[in-house]
Design an enzyme around this catalytic site. Structure first.
Site, PDB file in Angstrom:
ATOM      1  N   GLU A  22       0.823  -1.214   0.000  1.00 47.15           N
ATOM      2  CA  GLU A  22       0.000   0.000   0.000  1.00 47.15           C
ATOM      3  C   GLU A  22       0.856   1.263   0.000  1.00 47.15           C
ATOM      4  OE1 GLU A  22      -2.271  -3.362   1.899  1.00 47.15           O
ATOM      5  OE2 GLU A  22      -0.255  -2.533   2.081  1.00 47.15           O
ATOM      6  N   ASN A  80       3.793   1.514  -1.246  1.00 44.01           N
ATOM      7  CA  ASN A  80       4.364   1.617  -2.597  1.00 44.01           C
ATOM      8  C   ASN A  80       3.390   2.308  -3.550  1.00 44.01           C
ATOM      9  OD1 ASN A  80       6.726   0.300  -1.926  1.00 44.01           O
ATOM     10  ND2 ASN A  80       6.084  -1.685  -2.718  1.00 44.01           N
ATOM     11  N   TYR A 115       9.360 -10.469   8.243  1.00 43.78           N
ATOM     12  CA  TYR A 115       9.406 -10.514   9.697  1.00 43.78           C
ATOM     13  C   TYR A 115       8.337  -9.539  10.203  1.00 43.78           C
ATOM     14  CZ  TYR A 115      13.859 -12.726   8.647  1.00 43.78           C
ATOM     15  OH  TYR A 115      14.830 -13.567   8.138  1.00 43.78           O
ATOM     16  N   GLY A 152       2.370 -10.960 -15.971  1.00 49.57           N
ATOM     17  CA  GLY A 152       3.821 -10.885 -15.938  1.00 49.57           C
ATOM     18  C   GLY A 152       4.387 -10.177 -17.157  1.00 49.57           C
ATOM     19  N   ALA A 205      -1.077  -7.491 -19.639  1.00 43.07           N
ATOM     20  CA  ALA A 205      -2.200  -7.461 -18.691  1.00 43.07           C
ATOM     21  C   ALA A 205      -3.499  -7.323 -19.466  1.00 43.07           C
ATOM     22  CB  ALA A 205      -2.048  -6.305 -17.709  1.00 43.07           C
ATOM     23  N   ALA A 257       7.064  -4.370  -8.788  1.00 43.59           N
ATOM     24  CA  ALA A 257       6.535  -3.926 -10.086  1.00 43.59           C
ATOM     25  C   ALA A 257       5.016  -3.996 -10.127  1.00 43.59           C
ATOM     26  CB  ALA A 257       7.136  -4.772 -11.206  1.00 43.59           C
ATOM     27  N   GLY A 258       4.440  -4.979  -9.429  1.00 40.49           N
ATOM     28  CA  GLY A 258       2.983  -5.086  -9.408  1.00 40.49           C
ATOM     29  C   GLY A 258       2.328  -3.890  -8.739  1.00 40.49           C
ATOM     30  N   ASP A 259       2.930  -3.392  -7.677  1.00 39.00           N
ATOM     31  CA  ASP A 259       2.414  -2.196  -7.009  1.00 39.00           C
ATOM     32  C   ASP A 259       2.528  -0.982  -7.915  1.00 39.00           C
ATOM     33  OD1 ASP A 259       2.044  -3.778  -4.717  1.00 39.00           O
ATOM     34  OD2 ASP A 259       4.064  -3.332  -3.999  1.00 39.00           O
ATOM     35  N   ASP A 274      11.657  -0.563  -4.319  1.00 38.38           N
ATOM     36  CA  ASP A 274      10.270  -0.728  -4.752  1.00 38.38           C
ATOM     37  C   ASP A 274       9.745   0.498  -5.503  1.00 38.38           C
ATOM     38  OD1 ASP A 274      10.307  -3.199  -3.665  1.00 38.38           O
ATOM     39  OD2 ASP A 274       8.850  -2.821  -2.082  1.00 38.38           O
TER      40      ASP A 274
END
Length: 309
Positions: A26, A28, A94, A211, A215, A240-242, A278
């Site tokens: 989020e 990102n 973590y 990918g 898309a 990259a997806g964000d 990112d």
């Protein structure tokens, strides 16, 4: 979360120096949208520690409003380690017992949603704790005057002791849903965009990320629109997806056509693929403007490298 990436080449077990940066789905998206010129805010929780303060400062540096971030005096800031590699970077999380896992439905009452056009969420949050799941369910069920965006962001390790079926429920009531074809294959045994659409027929706007292929967007009863991805000399793919989601949301708020929105997503993703971080430097504005309306042949011929186009 606080993110550490290798500051030198070689196997992760031999790396001595690591660079601290920022990561998280989020945050990102909020950061990318702020860089694109939109007013954005990120709402989460961090620990009362050095990592939390550095994280909030880093997100704010992109122009994101962080006034809604809570500081938990008891729980620590979550962090993760990214073992960067162009073919796919192993990520070690973590976050169990982190400050963010302490969020709950009460947080929703503190959100200043008047005038907000989009609220972006992900499938990571409901996996963090029972209270986070309750918060996401409450948000999905509440009356809204904004567009609710939801990125599946499937993280198998987070769901080891939880039922991931809730992700289907959350996606079904969102207005924009982003799903990776690889994620859908792992979760539901559905890899083809058409099959994913049949599984999520309720979603007004469904974006299937395929990918490096491209898309596909489905909207209502309109024919699906597929847009190939740009060719990119990939440095590292995580994040990259964000970036893609942010570009697509930006195009949506700009009132663009489906194809132009997909291209905006691909262009933003390309900027992320060129860096270990990112949120990386933007591609040249002239190139982005030209490629948004380029012919299919010009789009297919373009290659984005570390030196840009």
């Amino acid at each position: 979360m606080t993110l550490f990436v290798p500051a030198e080449p070689g196997p992760a077990e031999e790396v001595v120096t690591w660079t601290r940066t920022v990561g998280g789905a989020e945050s990102n998206v909020a950061s990318h949208l702020a860089v694109l010129g939109l007013r954005t805010a990120w709402v989460s929780a961090v620990g009362d520690d050095a990592f939390g303060r550095a994280l909030v400062s880093a997100v704010a540096s992109f122009g994101v409003d962080v006034s809604g971030v809570q500081v938990d005096p008891l729980r620590p800031t979550g962090l993760y380690i990214k073992e960067s590699d162009a073919s796919g970077s192993p990520v070690r999380y973590y976050r169990r017992g982190s400050a963010a896992s302490g969020m709950g439905p009460a947080l929703l009452g503190t959100l200043p949603l008047d005038g907000v056009r989009v609220v972006h969420t992900s499938g990571i949050t409901p996996a963090l704790s029972d209270s986070c799941l309750e918060m996401m369910r409450a948000l999905a069920a509440a009356p809204r005057t904004f567009t609710l965006s939801f990125d599946l962001n499937w993280r198998p390790r987070l769901w080891a002791d939880r039922d991931p079926a809730v992700l289907r429920d959350l996606a079904a009531v969102a207005d924009i849903v982003f799903v990776g074809s690889d994620e859908a294959e792992l979760m539901w045994g559905l890899g083809e965009p058409g099959a994913i659409r049949e599984f999520l027929p309720e979603t007004p706007t469904l974006v299937v990320k395929q990918g490096e292929r491209g898309a596909t967007v489905f909207e209502g009863t309109s024919p699906p629109v597929f847009q190939p991805a740009l060719r990119v000399d990939v440095v590292e793919p995580v994040g990259a997806g964000d970036a893609f989601a942010a570009g697509f949301i930006f195009g949506t708020l700009s009132g663009w056509t489906p194809r132009r929105r997909l291209r905006c997503g691909h262009l933003r993703a390309a900027s992320s693929l060129l860096t270990h971080h990112d949120v990386g430097p933007s591609l040249p504005a002239e190139f982005v403007s030209r490629m948004l309306d380029a012919s299919e042949a010009e789009w297919a011929a373009a290659t984005v490298t570390g030196d840009h186009p």
